[in-house]
Design a protein around this motif. Structure first.
Motif, PDB file in Angstrom:
ATOM      1  N   LEU A  12       0.804  -1.225   0.000  1.00  0.00           N
ATOM      2  CA  LEU A  12       0.000   0.000   0.000  1.00  0.00           C
ATOM      3  C   LEU A  12       0.832   1.268   0.000  1.00  0.00           C
ATOM      4  CD1 LEU A  12      -2.474  -1.152   2.821  1.00  0.00           C
ATOM      5  CD2 LEU A  12      -2.829  -1.326   0.345  1.00  0.00           C
ATOM      6  N   GLY A  13       2.151   1.140   0.056  1.00  0.00           N
ATOM      7  CA  GLY A  13       2.994   2.338   0.166  1.00  0.00           C
ATOM      8  C   GLY A  13       2.772   2.993   1.529  1.00  0.00           C
ATOM      9  N   PHE A  14       2.886   4.321   1.588  1.00  0.00           N
ATOM     10  CA  PHE A  14       2.593   5.045   2.827  1.00  0.00           C
ATOM     11  C   PHE A  14       1.083   5.248   2.924  1.00  0.00           C
ATOM     12  CE2 PHE A  14       7.065   6.157   2.405  1.00  0.00           C
ATOM     13  CZ  PHE A  14       7.494   6.075   3.723  1.00  0.00           C
ATOM     14  N   LEU A  15       0.527   5.071   4.120  1.00  0.00           N
ATOM     15  CA  LEU A  15      -0.918   5.228   4.313  1.00  0.00           C
ATOM     16  C   LEU A  15      -1.289   6.711   4.307  1.00  0.00           C
ATOM     17  CD1 LEU A  15      -1.413   2.581   7.133  1.00  0.00           C
ATOM     18  CD2 LEU A  15      -2.126   2.403   4.735  1.00  0.00           C
ATOM     19  N   VAL A  43       0.316  -4.618   3.409  1.00  0.00           N
ATOM     20  CA  VAL A  43       1.641  -4.180   3.875  1.00  0.00           C
ATOM     21  C   VAL A  43       1.787  -2.687   3.590  1.00  0.00           C
ATOM     22  CG1 VAL A  43       4.124  -4.589   3.748  1.00  0.00           C
ATOM     23  CG2 VAL A  43       2.544  -6.433   3.148  1.00  0.00           C
ATOM     24  N   ALA A  44       2.142  -1.920   4.625  1.00  0.00           N
ATOM     25  CA  ALA A  44       2.267  -0.463   4.437  1.00  0.00           C
ATOM     26  C   ALA A  44       3.478   0.061   5.185  1.00  0.00           C
ATOM     27  CB  ALA A  44       1.009   0.232   4.956  1.00  0.00           C
ATOM     28  N   TYR A  45       3.985   1.190   4.717  1.00  0.00           N
ATOM     29  CA  TYR A  45       4.998   1.912   5.467  1.00  0.00           C
ATOM     30  C   TYR A  45       4.270   2.928   6.341  1.00  0.00           C
ATOM     31  CZ  TYR A  45       8.612  -0.050   2.416  1.00  0.00           C
ATOM     32  OH  TYR A  45       9.464  -0.902   1.762  1.00  0.00           O
ATOM     33  N   ARG A  93      -2.392  10.310   5.464  1.00  0.00           N
ATOM     34  CA  ARG A  93      -2.074  10.931   6.758  1.00  0.00           C
ATOM     35  C   ARG A  93      -3.319  11.410   7.494  1.00  0.00           C
ATOM     36  NH1 ARG A  93       3.346  13.912   6.539  1.00  0.00           N
ATOM     37  NH2 ARG A  93       4.546  12.530   5.231  1.00  0.00           N
ATOM     38  N   LYS A  94      -4.315  11.895   6.756  1.00  0.00           N
ATOM     39  CA  LYS A  94      -5.509  12.470   7.405  1.00  0.00           C
ATOM     40  C   LYS A  94      -6.438  11.346   7.856  1.00  0.00           C
ATOM     41  CE  LYS A  94      -5.090  17.052   6.430  1.00  0.00           C
ATOM     42  NZ  LYS A  94      -4.903  17.478   5.067  1.00  0.00           N
ATOM     43  N   ASP A  95      -7.026  11.517   9.042  1.00  0.00           N
ATOM     44  CA  ASP A  95      -7.835  10.449   9.633  1.00  0.00           C
ATOM     45  C   ASP A  95      -8.980  10.011   8.713  1.00  0.00           C
ATOM     46  OD1 ASP A  95      -8.386   8.750  11.974  1.00  0.00           O
ATOM     47  OD2 ASP A  95     -10.273   9.872  11.987  1.00  0.00           O
ATOM     48  N   ARG A  96      -9.717  11.003   8.142  1.00  0.00           N
ATOM     49  CA  ARG A  96     -10.879  10.667   7.305  1.00  0.00           C
ATOM     50  C   ARG A  96     -10.420   9.858   6.077  1.00  0.00           C
ATOM     51  NH1 ARG A  96     -15.315   9.566   8.674  1.00  0.00           N
ATOM     52  NH2 ARG A  96     -14.981   7.861   7.263  1.00  0.00           N
ATOM     53  N   ALA A  97      -9.343  10.365   5.456  1.00  0.00           N
ATOM     54  CA  ALA A  97      -8.830   9.691   4.248  1.00  0.00           C
ATOM     55  C   ALA A  97      -8.340   8.290   4.595  1.00  0.00           C
ATOM     56  CB  ALA A  97      -7.708  10.512   3.635  1.00  0.00           C
ATOM     57  N   LEU A  98      -7.703   8.156   5.766  1.00  0.00           N
ATOM     58  CA  LEU A  98      -7.203   6.843   6.191  1.00  0.00           C
ATOM     59  C   LEU A  98      -8.365   5.874   6.387  1.00  0.00           C
ATOM     60  CD1 LEU A  98      -5.021   4.892   7.232  1.00  0.00           C
ATOM     61  CD2 LEU A  98      -5.285   5.937   9.491  1.00  0.00           C
ATOM     62  N   ARG A  99      -9.409   6.351   7.084  1.00  0.00           N
ATOM     63  CA  ARG A  99     -10.554   5.476   7.346  1.00  0.00           C
ATOM     64  C   ARG A  99     -11.251   5.073   6.042  1.00  0.00           C
ATOM     65  NH1 ARG A  99     -12.256   5.333  12.983  1.00  0.00           N
ATOM     66  NH2 ARG A  99     -10.479   6.179  14.103  1.00  0.00           N
ATOM     67  N   ASP A 100     -11.385   6.025   5.116  1.00  0.00           N
ATOM     68  CA  ASP A 100     -12.000   5.692   3.817  1.00  0.00           C
ATOM     69  C   ASP A 100     -11.154   4.655   3.081  1.00  0.00           C
ATOM     70  OD1 ASP A 100     -13.989   7.476   4.342  1.00  0.00           O
ATOM     71  OD2 ASP A 100     -13.251   9.052   3.000  1.00  0.00           O
ATOM     72  N   PHE A 101      -9.835   4.853   3.159  1.00  0.00           N
ATOM     73  CA  PHE A 101      -8.914   3.932   2.474  1.00  0.00           C
ATOM     74  C   PHE A 101      -9.038   2.522   3.075  1.00  0.00           C
ATOM     75  CE2 PHE A 101      -4.417   2.397   1.847  1.00  0.00           C
ATOM     76  CZ  PHE A 101      -4.487   2.295   0.468  1.00  0.00           C
ATOM     77  N   LEU A 102      -9.061   2.449   4.403  1.00  0.00           N
ATOM     78  CA  LEU A 102      -9.180   1.139   5.057  1.00  0.00           C
ATOM     79  C   LEU A 102     -10.524   0.496   4.719  1.00  0.00           C
ATOM     80  CD1 LEU A 102      -7.634   1.969   8.571  1.00  0.00           C
ATOM     81  CD2 LEU A 102      -6.588   0.611   6.739  1.00  0.00           C
ATOM     82  N   THR A 103     -11.583   1.323   4.686  1.00  0.00           N
ATOM     83  CA  THR A 103     -12.906   0.784   4.344  1.00  0.00           C
ATOM     84  C   THR A 103     -12.869   0.151   2.956  1.00  0.00           C
ATOM     85  OG1 THR A 103     -13.924   2.505   5.678  1.00  0.00           O
ATOM     86  CG2 THR A 103     -15.360   1.392   4.102  1.00  0.00           C
ATOM     87  N   SER A 104     -12.152   0.797   2.033  1.00  0.00           N
ATOM     88  CA  SER A 104     -12.089   0.265   0.660  1.00  0.00           C
ATOM     89  C   SER A 104     -11.344  -1.075   0.618  1.00  0.00           C
ATOM     90  CB  SER A 104     -11.436   1.282  -0.280  1.00  0.00           C
ATOM     91  OG  SER A 104     -10.035   1.301  -0.055  1.00  0.00           O
ATOM     92  N   LEU A 105     -10.610  -1.389   1.695  1.00  0.00           N
ATOM     93  CA  LEU A 105      -9.831  -2.637   1.719  1.00  0.00           C
ATOM     94  C   LEU A 105     -10.467  -3.700   2.621  1.00  0.00           C
ATOM     95  CD1 LEU A 105      -6.385  -0.899   2.072  1.00  0.00           C
ATOM     96  CD2 LEU A 105      -7.069  -2.336   0.147  1.00  0.00           C
ATOM     97  N   ALA A 106     -11.670  -3.404   3.122  1.00  0.00           N
ATOM     98  CA  ALA A 106     -12.250  -4.267   4.161  1.00  0.00           C
ATOM     99  C   ALA A 106     -12.412  -5.714   3.712  1.00  0.00           C
ATOM    100  CB  ALA A 106     -13.594  -3.689   4.609  1.00  0.00           C
TER     101      ALA A 106
END
Ligand code: SAM
Length: 284
Positions: free
Chosen positions: A141-144, A166-168, A146-159
């Motif tokens: 996934l490279g670097f996750l 794997v991320a840095y 940084r912003k909480d909302r964007a991170l949560r949306d990104f994780l949701t897309s990977l649920a």
């Protein structure tokens, strides 16, 4: 495996040369030879690379090639490639993996320049193989975000992603990221691989909640790879006998023939059709 060999190609080549991610010994013999024989080394940070070169007594000329000059530097590097080999290195690990290099490789290929990547250290693979999480498929996934909302949306897309993630991650954001993982993906198995190949190497493996508790108590430092178990396969629910009898009775009472009711209930219940059919005969 094949024996060390001299070059098969005599055309100038762009070599992608991995360097250690911590321990200076983690560099191949071939990487050292290429660094020694190249006409020029293009380095993300010439000061960092100079430490490595001094350690191995390599005196090849260096030029900088980093995030902020990578496009402006293309011409100079291609000029150098007209008459000799160029070795591309980053500060640590494999160039072009979350490091400058991708554009250079792409342009080199477009211009018909030979590109030869050397195998070597990368934090992703080192962390993955030590994590204890499945290695047969993984998503880098490279670097996750940084912003909480964007991170949560990104994780949701990977649920529903089943492969290991794997991320840095930076030590400053690790605790918040683990909180987001626990809340978005549930208490999955994770692994934090920290300071790989260095003196204070650490692996923290376990449910996100436990690893979070560890790093809330002991603030993380240094360099980190974060791994998250993929989504678990959903187990089909197998009904118990009482559920099967009740579902069958409902269909039979509604006038459905036993054969078709048994087939429908068997499919829903995860049972053999014949077993459901027998229950229907017993109940008659
Ligand atoms: N190209 C490099 C590679 O192949 O591993 C990665 C470069 S990226 C800019 C740097 C990130 O890799 C760090 O912020 C950290 O997340 C990870 N990393 C690099 N070295 C590491 C190490 N020794 N232990 C853990 N993570 C490391």
């Amino acid at each position: 495996m094949c024996a060390p060999h001299d070059r098969l190609f005599t055309v100038p080549t762009l070599f992608i040369v991995p360097t250690p991610i911590g321990n200076l010994e983690d560099i191949t013999l071939r990487a050292l030879r290429i660094l020694r024989e190249a006409a020029l080394i293009a380095a993300e940070d010439t000061r960092t690379t100079r430490v490595l070169l001094q350690h191995y007594q390599i005196t090849t000329p260096l030029t900088s090639y980093h995030e902020h000059n990578k496009l402006a530097k293309l011409d100079a590097i291609f000029d150098a490639l007209q008459s000799g080999d160029v070795a591309l290195v980053s500060d640590a690990g494999t160039p072009a993996i979350s490091d400058p290099g991708y554009e250079l490789v792409r342009h080199a290929i477009e211009q018909g320049i030979r590109v030869e990547p050397l195998p070597g250290a990368s934090a992703i693979i080192t962390a993955l193989v030590g994590s204890g999480l499945p290695t047969d498929g993984f998503v880098y996934l490279g670097f996750l975000p940084r912003k909480d909302r964007a991170l949560r949306d990104f994780l949701t897309s990977l649920a529903t992603e089943r492969r290991t993630l794997v991320a840095y991650e930076s030590p400053n954001r690790l605790v918040d990221t683990l909180k987001a993982i626990e809340s978005v993906l549930g208490d999955r198995q994770v692994c934090v691989a920290r300071e790989l190949s260095k003196k204070f190497e650490e692996f923290q493996r376990g449910p996100a909640s436990a690893v979070l508790a560890h790093f809330e108590a002991t603030a993380p430092r240094g360099e980190i790879v974060l791994l998250i178990a993929g989504a678990a396969e959903v187990e089909p629910t197998i009904w118990d006998e009482a559920q099967v009898r009740a579902a069958l009775r409902q269909r039979l009472d509604a006038g459905e023939p036993l054969s078709s009711a048994a087939r429908a209930v068997a499919t829903a219940a995860g049972w053999e059709r014949r077993a459901v059919y027998s229950l229907g005969i017993e109940d008659d």
